[in-house]
Motif scaffolding. Structure first.
Motif, PDB file in Angstrom:
ATOM      1  N   UNK A 154      64.501 -14.580 106.338  1.00 15.15           N
ATOM      2  CA  UNK A 154      63.582 -13.474 106.051  1.00 15.15           C
ATOM      3  C   UNK A 154      62.647 -13.930 104.934  1.00 15.15           C
ATOM      4  N   UNK A 155      61.341 -13.763 105.148  1.00 15.43           N
ATOM      5  CA  UNK A 155      60.347 -14.185 104.158  1.00 15.43           C
ATOM      6  C   UNK A 155      59.454 -13.001 103.819  1.00 15.43           C
ATOM      7  N   UNK A 156      59.408 -12.632 102.546  1.00 10.99           N
ATOM      8  CA  UNK A 156      58.511 -11.542 102.141  1.00 10.99           C
ATOM      9  C   UNK A 156      57.144 -12.123 101.785  1.00 10.99           C
ATOM     10  N   UNK A 157      56.121 -11.317 101.964  1.00 15.98           N
ATOM     11  CA  UNK A 157      54.761 -11.816 101.727  1.00 15.98           C
ATOM     12  C   UNK A 157      54.391 -12.895 102.725  1.00 15.98           C
ATOM     13  N   UNK A 205      51.473 -19.014 100.879  1.00 19.57           N
ATOM     14  CA  UNK A 205      52.731 -19.771 100.895  1.00 19.57           C
ATOM     15  C   UNK A 205      53.726 -19.166 101.891  1.00 19.57           C
ATOM     16  N   UNK A 206      53.797 -17.838 101.905  1.00 19.15           N
ATOM     17  CA  UNK A 206      54.756 -17.163 102.790  1.00 19.15           C
ATOM     18  C   UNK A 206      54.478 -17.448 104.257  1.00 19.15           C
ATOM     19  N   UNK A 207      53.193 -17.410 104.631  1.00 15.81           N
ATOM     20  CA  UNK A 207      52.860 -17.699 106.038  1.00 15.81           C
ATOM     21  C   UNK A 207      53.186 -19.157 106.373  1.00 15.81           C
ATOM     22  N   UNK A 208      52.790 -20.081 105.495  1.00 14.54           N
ATOM     23  CA  UNK A 208      53.074 -21.507 105.764  1.00 14.54           C
ATOM     24  C   UNK A 208      54.576 -21.742 105.897  1.00 14.54           C
ATOM     25  N   UNK A 209      55.339 -21.082 105.038  1.00 14.33           N
ATOM     26  CA  UNK A 209      56.800 -21.242 105.096  1.00 14.33           C
ATOM     27  C   UNK A 209      57.331 -20.663 106.404  1.00 14.33           C
ATOM     28  N   UNK A 210      56.793 -19.541 106.828  1.00 15.17           N
ATOM     29  CA  UNK A 210      57.259 -18.919 108.086  1.00 15.17           C
ATOM     30  C   UNK A 210      57.006 -19.856 109.262  1.00 15.17           C
ATOM     31  N   UNK A 243      45.384 -20.575  97.624  1.00 14.79           N
ATOM     32  CA  UNK A 243      45.696 -19.448  98.520  1.00 14.79           C
ATOM     33  C   UNK A 243      44.806 -18.262  98.127  1.00 14.79           C
ATOM     34  N   UNK A 244      44.809 -17.202  98.942  1.00 14.97           N
ATOM     35  CA  UNK A 244      44.014 -16.016  98.592  1.00 14.97           C
ATOM     36  C   UNK A 244      44.358 -15.427  97.216  1.00 14.97           C
ATOM     37  N   UNK A 245      45.598 -15.655  96.745  1.00 18.33           N
ATOM     38  CA  UNK A 245      45.998 -15.099  95.443  1.00 18.33           C
ATOM     39  C   UNK A 245      45.076 -15.571  94.317  1.00 18.33           C
ATOM     40  N   UNK A 246      44.648 -16.818  94.383  1.00 18.17           N
ATOM     41  CA  UNK A 246      43.828 -17.401  93.322  1.00 18.17           C
ATOM     42  C   UNK A 246      42.353 -17.498  93.702  1.00 18.17           C
ATOM     43  N   UNK A 251      49.254 -24.801 100.264  1.00 18.79           N
ATOM     44  CA  UNK A 251      50.416 -23.940 100.532  1.00 18.79           C
ATOM     45  C   UNK A 251      51.533 -24.696 101.238  1.00 18.79           C
ATOM     46  N   UNK A 252      51.156 -25.631 102.102  1.00 11.17           N
ATOM     47  CA  UNK A 252      52.179 -26.359 102.846  1.00 11.17           C
ATOM     48  C   UNK A 252      53.061 -27.219 101.929  1.00 11.17           C
ATOM     49  N   UNK A 253      52.479 -27.699 100.832  1.00  7.28           N
ATOM     50  CA  UNK A 253      53.266 -28.522  99.901  1.00  7.28           C
ATOM     51  C   UNK A 253      54.353 -27.684  99.222  1.00  7.28           C
TER      52      UNK A 253
END
Ligand code: NAD
Length: 257
Positions: free
Chosen positions: A9-12, A17-22, A192-195, A220-222
């Motif tokens: 389960x991945x939040x955000x 980062x969350x999408x890349x991790x998913x 990422x969009x955050x920054x 994000x992938x790193x």
């Protein structure tokens, strides 16, 4: 297939980062529960996973709300029968978060509620599910800013990430003998969009880049690659760590020209 037979389960997971991790966790064989406040962004992650023949479901959740976090964990178990990996990744960086003298109470409260209370609630409701699965891995996203101070202040964000670090250590020690590992992932600045707003200003970008030894932001992938290691059994003796993926920022005094 480093995560085969695992449910993560991945939040955000609707962005950054969350999408890349998913996407990466799915490629490695995990079934993914994509959680986000933003429904269309979360559903887009699910369809991207489907195009790479992965398996995922979307659950809308505001991690700062107990009812939502409880429901997202229940949804994971309902969809896939268990939960093995919990990546508490969702976080915000408020544009009005600045010096302690300027930051308003509502900005402080919102930041703490999402970034710190969100991790607390994820663990509160997620740990019983991991225990039911016989153990598992929790990754809580902190940041390198929990380790060093900056004159370009973001008081609420920095304090919230410091809280994530301490909370992570406590949980890691408490549950280690029940086969649960908990680590704090501490990225350096990531593209990422955050920054995006902050880094779109060349002067503010350069003010920060000069302190980053490789002279660039992370992709994000790193960061997702590091999360994958922490999620997988390859990190079976990594617990309670401050897992820095910061390009050496926290090791640096003067960087190369
Ligand atoms: P992002 O803005 O690209 O993605 C964050 C996602 O979280 C978005 O999809 C958003 O909708 C979701 N979200 C926001 N509030 C939520 C809530 N209350 N409940 C559920 N979902 C919510 O950000 P990112 O850069 O991918 O950041 C991910 C994590 O990494 C955050 O915790 C962030 O603080 C941390 N981090 C980021 C950086 C960076 O430079 N980008 C550096 C260090 C740490």
């Amino acid at each position: 297939m480093r995560l085969s037979n695992k449910v993560a389960l991945i939040t955000g997971a609707g962005s950054g980062i969350g999408r890349e991790a998913a996407l990466l966790f799915a490629k490695e064989g995990a079934q993914i529960v994509v959680c986000d406040l933003n429904e269309s962004a979360g559903k887009e992650t699910v369809s991207q996973i489907a195009t790479q023949n992965g398996e995922a479901v979307f659950v809308r959740a505001d991690v700062s709300k107990a009812a939502d976090t409880k429901a997202m964990i229940e949804a994971a178990e309902a969809a896939y029968g268990k939960l093995n990996v919990l990546f508490n990744n969702a976080g915000i960086f408020h544009p009005a978060d600045g010096s302690v003298l300027e930051t308003e109470e509502d900005v402080w409260d919102l930041t703490m509620n999402v970034n710190l209370k969100g991790v607390f609630l994820g663990c509160k409701y997620g740990i019983p599910a991991l225990l039911r699965a016989g153990g598992g891995s929790i990754i809580n996203t902190a940041s390198f800013v929990a380790m060093v101070g900056a004159a370009t202040s973001q008081s609420a964000y920095t304090a919230s990430k410091g809280g994530v670090l301490s909370l992570t250590r406590e949980i890691a020690v408490e549950f280690a003998r029940q086969n649960i590992r908990v680590n704090a992932l501490c990225p350096g600045p990531v593209e990422t969009p955050l920054l995006a707003e902050l880094m779109s200003d060349p002067a503010r970008r350069q003010r920060r880049l000069v302190h980053i030894p490789p002279g660039r932001l992370a992709q994000a992938q790193e960061i997702a690659n590091a999360a994958l290691f922490l999620a997988s059994d390859e990190s079976s003796f990594v617990n309670g760590s401050t897992f820095l993926v910061d390009g050496g920022i926290t090791a640096a005094y003067v960087t190369a020209e």
